[in-house]
Scaffold this active site. Structure first.
Site, mmCIF file in Angstrom:
data_model
loop_
_atom_site.group_PDB
_atom_site.id
_atom_site.type_symbol
_atom_site.label_atom_id
_atom_site.label_comp_id
_atom_site.label_asym_id
_atom_site.label_seq_id
_atom_site.Cartn_x
_atom_site.Cartn_y
_atom_site.Cartn_z
ATOM 1 N N CYS A 1 64.111 -65.826 0.844
ATOM 2 C CA CYS A 1 64.516 -67.043 1.557
ATOM 3 C C CYS A 1 65.603 -67.882 0.879
ATOM 4 O O CYS A 1 66.766 -67.494 0.894
ATOM 5 C CB CYS A 1 63.266 -67.887 1.821
ATOM 6 S SG CYS A 1 63.478 -69.154 3.094
ATOM 7 N N LYS B 1 59.446 -65.641 -6.451
ATOM 8 C CA LYS B 1 60.624 -66.427 -6.028
ATOM 9 C C LYS B 1 61.106 -67.346 -7.149
ATOM 10 O O LYS B 1 60.323 -68.123 -7.715
ATOM 11 C CB LYS B 1 60.248 -67.254 -4.795
ATOM 12 C CG LYS B 1 61.417 -67.946 -4.106
ATOM 13 C CD LYS B 1 60.884 -68.795 -2.935
ATOM 14 C CE LYS B 1 61.984 -69.323 -2.032
ATOM 15 N NZ LYS B 1 61.440 -70.282 -1.030
ATOM 16 N N GLU C 1 58.754 -64.196 4.935
ATOM 17 C CA GLU C 1 58.112 -65.118 3.999
ATOM 18 C C GLU C 1 56.967 -65.814 4.723
ATOM 19 O O GLU C 1 57.078 -66.130 5.901
ATOM 20 C CB GLU C 1 59.141 -66.165 3.527
ATOM 21 C CG GLU C 1 58.632 -67.051 2.405
ATOM 22 C CD GLU C 1 59.607 -68.177 2.065
ATOM 23 O OE1 GLU C 1 60.367 -68.605 2.953
ATOM 24 O OE2 GLU C 1 59.599 -68.627 0.916
HETATM 25 O O1 LIG Z 1 59.141 -74.024 6.419
HETATM 26 C C1 LIG Z 1 58.028 -73.789 5.959
HETATM 27 O O2 LIG Z 1 57.003 -74.425 6.261
HETATM 28 C C2 LIG Z 1 57.844 -72.677 5.002
HETATM 29 N N1 LIG Z 1 59.015 -72.493 4.230
HETATM 30 C C3 LIG Z 1 58.876 -72.022 3.010
HETATM 31 O O3 LIG Z 1 57.809 -71.747 2.582
HETATM 32 C C4 LIG Z 1 60.071 -71.847 2.145
HETATM 33 C C5 LIG Z 1 59.866 -72.722 0.977
HETATM 34 S S1 LIG Z 1 59.497 -74.413 1.430
HETATM 35 N N2 LIG Z 1 61.256 -72.148 2.866
HETATM 36 C C6 LIG Z 1 62.483 -72.004 2.390
HETATM 37 O O4 LIG Z 1 62.750 -71.548 1.275
HETATM 38 C C7 LIG Z 1 63.540 -72.424 3.387
HETATM 39 C C8 LIG Z 1 64.952 -72.378 2.898
HETATM 40 C C9 LIG Z 1 65.848 -72.974 3.909
HETATM 41 O O5 LIG Z 1 65.478 -73.262 5.024
HETATM 42 C C10 LIG Z 1 67.254 -73.224 3.577
HETATM 43 O O6 LIG Z 1 67.727 -72.777 2.505
HETATM 44 O O7 LIG Z 1 67.922 -73.889 4.377
#
Ligand SMILES: O=C(O)CNC(=O)[C@H](CS)NC(=O)CCC(=O)C(=O)O
Length: 272
Positions: free
Chosen positions: A158, A115, A43
């Site tokens: 993710c 997503k 991702e």
């Molecule tokens: O971290 C970043 O800057 C980029 N991350 C993302 O783009 C995405 C959406 S904010 N991250 C997740 O979905 C993490 C899920 C997760 O960590 C969980 O389910 O615990």
């Protein structure tokens, strides 16, 4: 379906599209030199930065990422998953879809997923994530690409990993391989990442291919790493650790068949 090698790439993507694509290309090359025919990118592989910057650059990111995936697929003659990148929403300049795309060696896109579950969470380490402020949620169950040679490949992204009902739909439709590309936070990842991935593999008796982000991306954004490939019994076949690199493992239809005979839980479902 045949036996083949798959790769889960691990990156430390930055808020720099050009740099990330150069790094992704090097890691794809590394995976191909190890024999991988199916290569997956995490991702945010082409851009990992502040939400506002991501949306502002979404048009350029989407166009260049799309082109990049087609180019890599054709040049290396691989099937490739781009595990998540922003694609602008037509009637809303403030939002993008977090999109995963699968491309075959002829350069054709064969599956696209937006997503569905957005990461709006205050993580106890002090970081706040409000993905829905810049991402439009997809509404559809992820697609499965039915490849003659590589098996039935199901998509997800993710945070979806926390919603087993999504993967149930994929396994119900016959998925052999579940892609779970991620940018898991360092804080949640240390306790949840491996467990969740193994659970999805075991309960669906599917291979899980999970490319990942690792390390520090900008300011206080740290991700967990451990890109991995898990077999349908739940055994970890390859783990990329903490550094950028690649986890390579064999996807074997005989193993799938064997595990589904040893543990026929999919056939014993009562409620779904
Ligand atoms: O971290 C970043 O800057 C980029 N991350 C993302 O783009 C995405 C959406 S904010 N991250 C997740 O979905 C993490 C899920 C997760 O960590 C969980 O389910 O615990």
């Amino acid at each position: 379906m045949k036996s083949y090698l798959a790769a889960a790439i691990q990156m430390t993507s930055k808020p720099d599209l050009g740099k990330n694509l150069v790094e992704a290309e090097e890691l794809i090359d590394l995976a191909v030199r190890q024999g991988a025919e199916l290569v997956s990118l995490p991702e945010n592989f082409s851009f990992l930065g502040k939400e506002v910057d991501k949306v502002a650059q979404a048009k350029k990111i989407a166009a260049e990422t799309d082109l990049f995936l087609r180019k890599m697929a054709q040049r290396f003659q691989i099937t490739i998953l781009g595990g998540g990148f922003p694609v602008p929403v037509a009637d809303n300049p403030e939002k993008a879809y977090n999109t995963a795309v699968l491309v075959t060696p002829d350069g054709q896109e064969v599956a696209r997923y937006q997503k569905v579950h957005l990461f709006d969470v205050d993580v106890p380490d002090g970081n706040t994530y409000q993905e829905s402020s810049t991402v439009m949620a997809g509404k559809n169950v992820p697609p499965i690409y039915n490849s003659d040679t590589l098996g039935k490949l199901g998509l997800s992204i993710c945070y979806d990993v926390r919603f087993p009902e999504l993967y149930r739909q994929l396994s119900q439709q016959g998925a052999d391989v579940l892609f779970i590309p991620a940018a898991f936070t360092a804080f949640t990842g240390k306790d949840h990442w491996k467990v969740l991935l193994q659970a999805r593999a075991i309960e669906n008796t599917c291979y899980v291919i999970a490319p990942a982000q690792t390390g520090n991306h900008y300011e206080r954004r740290y991700t967990h790493g451990h890109a991995m490939i898990i077999d349908p019994w739940g055994a970890i076949l390859a783990d990329a650790g903490n550094a950028p690199g690649v986890a390579v493992a064999e996807i074997n239809p005989n193993r799938l068949k064997q595990v589904r005979q040893q543990m026929p839980s999919l056939q014993h479902r009562v409620f779904v």
